[in-house]
Design an enzyme around this catalytic site. Sequence first.
Site, short mmCIF file in Angstrom:
data_model
loop_
_atom_site.label_atom_id
_atom_site.label_comp_id
_atom_site.label_asym_id
_atom_site.label_seq_id
_atom_site.Cartn_x
_atom_site.Cartn_y
_atom_site.Cartn_z
N THR A 207 0.82 -1.22 0.00
CA THR A 207 0.00 0.00 0.00
C THR A 207 0.85 1.26 0.00
OG1 THR A 207 -1.84 -1.09 1.06
CG2 THR A 207 -1.72 1.26 1.37
N TYR B 84 -8.27 0.39 -3.19
CA TYR B 84 -7.22 0.99 -4.03
C TYR B 84 -6.36 -0.13 -4.61
CZ TYR B 84 -4.81 -0.08 0.26
OH TYR B 84 -4.33 -0.75 1.35
N THR C 175 1.61 -4.32 4.23
CA THR C 175 1.50 -4.58 5.67
C THR C 175 0.92 -5.97 5.99
OG1 THR C 175 -0.68 -3.54 5.74
CG2 THR C 175 1.23 -2.14 6.24
N ASP C 176 0.26 -6.58 5.01
CA ASP C 176 -0.44 -7.84 5.33
C ASP C 176 0.49 -8.95 5.81
OD1 ASP C 176 -2.76 -6.57 4.68
OD2 ASP C 176 -3.07 -7.59 2.77
N LYS D 31 0.30 -7.43 12.75
CA LYS D 31 -0.74 -6.54 12.26
C LYS D 31 -2.01 -6.86 13.04
CE LYS D 31 -2.96 -4.80 8.10
NZ LYS D 31 -3.01 -4.78 6.63
N GLU E 145 -1.09 -28.89 27.40
CA GLU E 145 -2.37 -29.45 26.94
C GLU E 145 -2.18 -30.75 26.15
OE1 GLU E 145 -5.69 -28.62 27.33
OE2 GLU E 145 -4.90 -27.39 28.95
C1 SIN Z 1 -1.04 -3.01 2.81
O1 SIN Z 1 0.07 -2.82 2.38
O2 SIN Z 1 -1.45 -2.33 3.77
C2 SIN Z 1 -2.00 -4.01 2.27
C3 SIN Z 1 -1.58 -4.63 0.98
C4 SIN Z 1 -0.34 -5.41 1.08
O3 SIN Z 1 -0.07 -6.03 2.12
O4 SIN Z 1 0.39 -5.45 0.07
#
Ligand code: SIN
Length: 359
Positions: free
Chosen positions: A42, A56, A122-123, A195, A316
């Site tokens: 992103t 987007y 971020t994923d 995340k 467990e």
């Molecule tokens: C992001 O970057 O926030 C989402 C998309 C990705 O992980 O490439």
Amino acid sequence: MLFHPTRRATLALFGSLFLLAGGVQAQAGKLPNVRILATGGTIAGTGATSTTTVGYTAATVGVQALIQAVPELAKVANVTGEQVFQIASENMGNEHWLQLAKRVNQLLAQPDVDGIVITHGTDTLEETAYFLNLVVKSRKPVVLVGSMRPSTALSADGPINLYNAVQLAGNPAAAGKGVLVAMNDQIHTARDVTKANTTTADTFRAAELGMIGYIQSGKPYFYREPTRKHTVDTEFDVSKLASLPQVDVAYAYANVGAVAVNALVAAGAKGLVHAGVGNGSLPANTKPALVAARAKGVVIVRSSRVGQGIVARNGEANDDQLDFVAGDNLSPQKARILLMLALTKTGDTREIQRMFNTY
Ligand code: SIN
């Protein structure tokens, strides 16, 4: 990178303020050499309008445009860029990690590179960070950074995050702390961060263990040190690896059966991470499939879908008897990474347990 006119004005204003304030390195008169390795996400994304913050397109803006969009970088580091991939991070694969790690090690071995910033979606950012944390062979700073809003958005978080990440990667105080994640003015370790929100800018958190520092006006402030071994102190070496062993995650839930475990073993998994409920509990309908998988040589790591806390060895489940490995407090996705790397060294579950207790 595209910018709203207001953003351009803001850039100019902040540019002058940074100049007046003077970065730490700028005052010393010697700027660090920071290489930015861009992989997409992103932070390199564009939306149809300035208010588009979902829906987007990720990974469209190139590394040179990312750098040019933050002219303040030139005042705090000698920044060079390299486009390694241009992907949304849900498509990040083992082969990307191997390529990226080899490039990072190559660059950090050069005396003219002081630190590296990796721009990333971020994923799966936390996964790439943890992988690198285990295989980078240098004490120099490596900082992963992304953004939650695309570059075209009002109040895009990419430019400030990138500015902070470059400052961090160029700062000797960041050396020897393992791979770091710089987002939202916070500094996290690769091992602890995850995340934690689908869309908000404060999504990166290390819920119970906490961040290790802040970045304020471009300057890092550290309050904690990572205690687990990383980078130069690990036994993992990617230099000769062309691939990684297949390791998958089987998620547990009420009414879960054995379908996923059996399918993953049939598909060739050499290791399985059981993302168990609670303290890594083994549901009665899944346990026989895991036991059968282990009998076929598949290494089983018990982890938890809970997100916090230690999966206790012999808690467990009787791991000694089952010949399973307890995944400590690693999330299932990070346990998968450590298990892959462990399997490049050994199939001995006692040794693999030692690695889970160490990294
Ligand atoms: C992001 O970057 O926030 C989402 C998309 C990705 O992980 O490439």
